[in-house]
Design a protein around this motif. Structure first.
Motif, mmCIF file in Angstrom:
data_model
loop_
_atom_site.group_PDB
_atom_site.id
_atom_site.type_symbol
_atom_site.label_atom_id
_atom_site.label_comp_id
_atom_site.label_asym_id
_atom_site.label_seq_id
_atom_site.Cartn_x
_atom_site.Cartn_y
_atom_site.Cartn_z
ATOM 1 N N ASN A 1 40.980 25.275 79.387
ATOM 2 C CA ASN A 1 42.062 25.763 80.248
ATOM 3 C C ASN A 1 43.376 25.120 79.781
ATOM 4 O O ASN A 1 43.720 24.015 80.179
ATOM 5 N N ILE A 2 44.063 25.791 78.924
ATOM 6 C CA ILE A 2 45.263 25.230 78.301
ATOM 7 C C ILE A 2 46.354 24.949 79.332
ATOM 8 O O ILE A 2 47.063 23.947 79.260
ATOM 9 N N ASP A 3 46.502 25.841 80.311
ATOM 10 C CA ASP A 3 47.563 25.683 81.310
ATOM 11 C C ASP A 3 47.300 24.520 82.261
ATOM 12 O O ASP A 3 48.235 23.825 82.671
ATOM 13 N N LYS A 4 46.046 24.290 82.606
ATOM 14 C CA LYS A 4 45.724 23.222 83.553
ATOM 15 C C LYS A 4 44.361 22.611 83.213
ATOM 16 O O LYS A 4 43.363 22.908 83.855
ATOM 17 N N PRO A 5 44.337 21.730 82.203
ATOM 18 C CA PRO A 5 43.053 21.151 81.789
ATOM 19 C C PRO A 5 42.473 20.166 82.803
ATOM 20 O O PRO A 5 41.272 19.916 82.794
ATOM 21 N N VAL A 6 43.324 19.600 83.683
ATOM 22 C CA VAL A 6 42.846 18.631 84.674
ATOM 23 C C VAL A 6 43.238 19.091 86.069
ATOM 24 O O VAL A 6 44.403 19.400 86.329
ATOM 25 N N SER A 7 42.282 19.133 86.967
ATOM 26 C CA SER A 7 42.578 19.416 88.370
ATOM 27 C C SER A 7 41.948 18.315 89.213
ATOM 28 O O SER A 7 40.863 17.826 88.909
ATOM 29 N N ILE A 8 42.657 17.915 90.290
ATOM 30 C CA ILE A 8 42.196 16.812 91.136
ATOM 31 C C ILE A 8 42.227 17.268 92.581
ATOM 32 O O ILE A 8 43.274 17.666 93.104
ATOM 33 N N GLU A 9 41.078 17.196 93.218
ATOM 34 C CA GLU A 9 40.951 17.570 94.618
ATOM 35 C C GLU A 9 40.778 16.308 95.456
ATOM 36 O O GLU A 9 40.149 15.350 95.026
ATOM 37 N N GLY A 10 41.334 16.342 96.662
ATOM 38 C CA GLY A 10 41.213 15.205 97.560
ATOM 39 C C GLY A 10 42.570 14.722 98.014
ATOM 40 O O GLY A 10 43.600 15.394 97.821
ATOM 41 N N ASN A 11 42.616 13.550 98.619
ATOM 42 C CA ASN A 11 43.853 12.998 99.168
ATOM 43 C C ASN A 11 44.936 12.891 98.103
ATOM 44 O O ASN A 11 44.708 12.345 97.020
ATOM 45 N N ASN A 12 46.131 13.426 98.398
ATOM 46 C CA ASN A 12 47.276 13.392 97.469
ATOM 47 C C ASN A 12 46.964 14.090 96.142
ATOM 48 O O ASN A 12 47.494 13.702 95.099
ATOM 49 N N GLY A 13 46.093 15.118 96.187
ATOM 50 C CA GLY A 13 45.647 15.770 94.962
ATOM 51 C C GLY A 13 46.766 16.242 94.060
ATOM 52 O O GLY A 13 46.732 16.016 92.846
#
Length: 496
Positions: free
Chosen positions: A102-114
């Motif tokens: 995923n070139i546009d968004k290789p890292v996604s973070i879910e949770g508090n202050n994601g």
């Protein structure tokens, strides 16, 4: 009875939390990768101590990290070639998903202050020393300060917008404010320290500068007043240092030295004397908590270099006496164990098979060096005490020694270390049990070796060479000791 049971369970719960039950969790999920290297650094009592790194292996594309309450705060994760930065609070359950396709968004973070966590991770916050060239056109302190502060405000603005939109909480916002304050202060200090260092060079050095610019000196003073080193809260941020003691190191070894120079103070010569002076400066200028942290950081860094072990053991023992309950000692102990093993091994004499070539300091040419070996096949290892790859190859010396001895081949080690490292050179011979003949080449011999083996262009290490019984160089770039079968066949061609 029911009330008693409830009270008991409640007290048990409190005791469990106090004893260090899980306070937060981080789930790592990597798409299309089932296995790979992983390391992470958790806070030590909420403080960023880079010696607290743990290494492991990602398997099945998943990995879970659990944190006790004292380990909440800034967490640094390196997974594959990706760096993840997080600010973890008690009660957080963060899920980090990595998808390199995923070139546009290789890292996604879910949770508090994601959303804030994602920006913090994606933000380019390189080692401050690497940014010096970015500000090289800022020829005055005012230009430098304005340029760096503009960069800080651009980064900070993103988090302020998120905070105003209530997408990050106050604790996260406060962390980012303090983090970016000290990160950019580190950048400025690194640049000013570099300018001051040029005035400390010998006058015949091509980079020597006789004058430390007054406006940069004023900015340096302002910087350390505005963002004091003696701030325990700053130790909880990534920005205080990008490794060990960058901001504080420039304060101790740069700013304080400048103050002393103005007061006509003289710095003691030598590594050990410099260490003692640094520790004394730390204890004299900083609070006990900050001093403990900085001293532990220095010891961890120096012990990791695998040098000066005899003195470092003494410094470390002194540290443990002054801070008998230090949380950082746990991270120093593995390195100290290695240091003590080193010290025990090198304090004795050379063995009969560890032979220094007589009069080696006066040998000025390769031809002169090889005279005692005429009529013998010789395997030569070129190395230096600072060459990590050279030392890695020493793991294979036992097998190599047995092979060479069985074939009647002489083993010659040529070190290109300068005289400054004479003691360390001899210690390494003992520590790695390098059985054979040894010489530390003087400047004339190094120059002659460079001409013969590296076309006069300095030298590249390690290098392995085979000399035939007739005295000819028959392998200018032989296989390494780790390539046993190939190397042994290569040597055997010249001893039949």
């Amino acid at each position: 009875m029911k009330q008693f049971s409830f009270l008991f369970l409640f007290l048990f719960f409190l005791a469990s939390v106090a004893a260090g039950e899980v306070a937060a969790t981080i789930e790592l999920r990597v798409k299309n990768e089932s296995r790979g290297p992983l390391s992470f650094t958790l806070p030590v009592n909420h403080i960023v101590f880079w010696g607290a790194v743990r290494e492991d292996t990602l398997t099945g594309g998943n990995y879970n990290i659990t944190l006790r309450e004292t380990q909440t705060g800034f967490v640094h994760i390196r997974i594959m070639d990706r760096v993840i930065r997080l600010f973890v609070q008690p009660g957080d359950h963060l899920r980090v998903s990595i998808d390199e396709s995923n070139i546009d968004k290789p890292v996604s973070i879910e949770g508090n202050n994601g959303g804030g966590q994602e920006i913090f991770t994606s933000m380019e916050l390189t080692y401050p020393g690497n940014l010096v060239s970015r500000y090289k056109k800022d020829t005055t302190a005012a230009l430098l300060e304005r340029h760096v502060m503009n960069d800080k405000n651009v980064r900070l603005k993103v988090f302020k917008i998120l905070y105003d939109e209530r997408k990050i909480d106050k604790a996260f916002m406060d962390f980012m404010q303090l983090n970016l304050d000290y990160y950019h202060a580190s950048v400025i200090s690194e640049i000013i320290s570099g300018k001051f260092a040029l005035t400390q060079l010998s006058e015949d050095h091509p980079l020597f500068k006789p004058v430390f610019p007054a406006d940069f000196a004023v900015l340096w003073d302002k910087l350390y007043r505005q963002y004091p080193v003696n701030n325990i809260a700053a130790l909880q941020t990534f920005g205080y240092n990008g490794g060990f003691n960058l901001y504080a190191g420039n304060y101790i070894n740069g700013y304080i030295q400048w103050i002393r120079r103005n007061n006509k103070a003289v710095t003691a010569p030598g590594w050990a004397a410099g260490m003692r002076e640094s520790f004394q400066t730390i204890r004299s200028n900083l609070s006990p908590d900050v001093a403990e942290y900085l001293e532990a950081g220095i010891l961890f860094t120096e012990l990791s270099r695998e040098k000066n072990y005899a003195e470092l053991v003494k410094f470390s023992n002194d540290f443990k006496k002054r801070y008998p309950r230090s949380r950082y000692t746990f991270y120093l102990e593995p390195l100290l164990k290695k240091a003590n093993a080193w010290y025990d091994k090198v304090k004795g004499d050379f063995t009969a098979e560890q032979k220094l070539i007589p009069g080696y300091a006066a040998i000025d040419s390769f031809k002169q060096l090889m005279k005692p070996f005429l009529g013998k096949a010789v395997f030569i290892e070129f190395w230096a005490t600072w060459c990590i790859t050279c030392k890695d190859q020493f793991d294979h010396e036992n097998d190599l020694h047995r092979f060479l001895k069985s074939k009647g081949v002489e083993h010659l080690y040529i070190s290109v270390d300068k005289q400054l490292h004479e003691t360390e050179w001899k210690e390494l011979i003992k520590y790695f049990d390098l059985r054979g003949s040894h010489i530390r080449a003087n400047e004339k011999l190094v120059k002659d070796l460079s001409r013969i083996f590296w076309q006069g262009r300095g030298y590249a290490l390690p290098l392995y060479v085979v000399i035939s019984r007739s005295g000819y160089i028959v392998e200018f770039d032989a296989y390494r000791p780790s390539e046993k079968k190939k190397l042994y066949r290569q040597i055997e061609k010249y001893v039949q």
